[in-house]
Write an enzyme that holds these catalytic residues in place. Structure first.
Site, mmCIF file in Angstrom:
data_model
loop_
_atom_site.group_PDB
_atom_site.id
_atom_site.type_symbol
_atom_site.label_atom_id
_atom_site.label_comp_id
_atom_site.label_asym_id
_atom_site.label_seq_id
_atom_site.Cartn_x
_atom_site.Cartn_y
_atom_site.Cartn_z
ATOM 1 N N GLN A 120 0.834 -1.213 0.000
ATOM 2 C CA GLN A 120 0.000 0.000 0.000
ATOM 3 C C GLN A 120 0.867 1.261 0.000
ATOM 4 O OE1 GLN A 120 -3.162 0.812 -0.409
ATOM 5 N NE2 GLN A 120 -3.907 -1.270 -0.626
ATOM 6 N N SER A 121 1.961 1.246 -0.732
ATOM 7 C CA SER A 121 2.862 2.400 -0.757
ATOM 8 C C SER A 121 2.228 3.607 -1.454
ATOM 9 C CB SER A 121 4.149 2.012 -1.493
ATOM 10 O OG SER A 121 4.915 3.165 -1.769
ATOM 11 N N ASN A 122 2.233 4.736 -0.749
ATOM 12 C CA ASN A 122 1.821 5.996 -1.374
ATOM 13 C C ASN A 122 2.906 6.497 -2.322
ATOM 14 O OD1 ASN A 122 -0.595 6.308 0.312
ATOM 15 N ND2 ASN A 122 0.876 6.595 1.977
#
Ligand SMILES: *Cc1c(COP(=O)(O)O)cnc(C)c1O
Length: 335
Positions: free
Chosen positions: A75-77
């Site tokens: 879930q890396s921004n």
């Protein structure tokens, strides 16, 4: 501090607003709480990585790169913002996602940032949790090079001295806003992870002799290691900027008491902070970074760490898209 000497692509909607939070201030009984809206930097729903990408992509284009490679948690921004900026600039993009959290939750694995990554049409590879991710992206870079492309490899979080220039620039922007508004800022608080945001801010605010103390709220590592990472990168950023005298060690302060069970693992404090800021100010925080950062700020306010008349600015670093990966936590049986 002359940032125009470095290649830069202007990407951000900036200056981002610096707003008072009257309801949250009242709810907590002071200090005076302000918010710097770096969740509103524009590209791909915004966030702090766009600031770093202005300088990283500037360097990539200056080097003639045609392909960017980076990494992050599922879930890396940072991955989502990098992929979107690459699309905008016409560069190919390959990302390596680490299963840093052990979960089968379909929302975590496919919704939120992952959904947007897939809409952007980038190449996605996965690795097990605990993989040396820097080595992984360097290997991908070598593989691409051997096929005749010109990759530019961006470390996790965009956190090197080039990326941190983005937050040295925010130091200038914030100070100009404060001076224009007649706002004396006593403290700047934000979530700190891969360290580039805090390192850039500290280098910039020290260079400007601002007297503003920065407090990073850790989301992953214990305090000693987090402060070491930030200090090392702040020194490298200061050196890149040609600042004399280095960065004082005590200019780097992190509080890592709000991590909970680990990176990306929800805490009750985070849930309270996300709901409180949504319900009092209509602002969404994120579950992995700004929610834990705000949980730390709220707890420190309750413990009397700030004077009632002090002006505390919370830097909102974005990440709200990640909320959709945590649907079950916020709405499930446990909620
Ligand atoms: C990456 C990120 C941070 C942490 O910034 P670092 O420069 O990695 O320390 C904070 N908030 C959000 C929403 C992020 O995506």
């Amino acid at each position: 501090m002359h940032l125009a000497r470095f290649p830069r692509v202007k990407l951000c909607h900036a200056p981002t607003p610096l707003e008072f939070m009257p309801n949250l201030t009242k709810l907590l009984g002071g200090p005076q709480l302000w918010i710097k809206r770096d969740d509103c930097t524009g590209v791909a729903t915004g966030g702090n990585k766009n600031r770093k990408l202005e300088f990283l992509m500037g360097e990539a284009l200056a080097q003639g790169a045609d392909h960017v490679v980076t990494q992050g948690a599922v879930q890396s921004n940072h991955v989502r913002q990098t992929a979107a900026v690459a699309a905008k600039l016409g560069l190919k993009c390959t990302v390596v996602l680490e299963h840093r959290i052990q979960t089968n939750d379909p929302d975590y694995l496919e919704s939120g940032n992952v959904l947007l990554d897939k809409l952007l049409g980038i190449d996605i590879e996965y690795r097990d949790g605990g993989t040396d991710m820097q080595a992984a992206i360097e290997a991908v870079g070598e593989r691409l090079k051997s096929k005749g492309t010109r990759p530019y490899v961006i470390p996790g979080g965009g956190s090197n001295a080039t990326g941190a220039l983005g937050y040295a620039h925010v130091a200038l922007e914030l100070l100009a806003q404060a001076n224009e508004m007649g706002l004396r800022i006593d403290r700047l608080v934000h979530a700190t992870g891969s360290a580039g945001t805090q390192a850039g801010l500290v280098a910039g605010l020290e260079a400007l002799n601002s007297g503003i103390r920065v407090l990073g709220i850790g989301v992953r590592l214990p305090r000693e290691r987090q402060e070491e990472n930030v200090h090392k990168l702040a020194e490298a950023t200061a050196a890149k900027l040609g600042l004399k005298g280095g960065i004082r060690r005590d200019a780097v302060e992190a509080n890592c008491d709000y991590v909970g069970a680990g990176y990306g693992i929800p805490t009750e404090g985070m849930a309270e902070a996300v709901r409180m800021v949504a319900r009092s100010e209509g602002i969404f925080l994120d579950p992995v970074y700004s929610g834990k950062g705000m949980a730390g700020l709220i707890d420190l306010v309750r413990k009397g760490a700030f004077g009632k008349e002090e002006n505390v600015v919370f830097l909102h670093t974005g990440g709200q898209v990640g909320l959709f990966g945590y649907r079950d936590f916020f709405t499930g049986a446990a909620a």
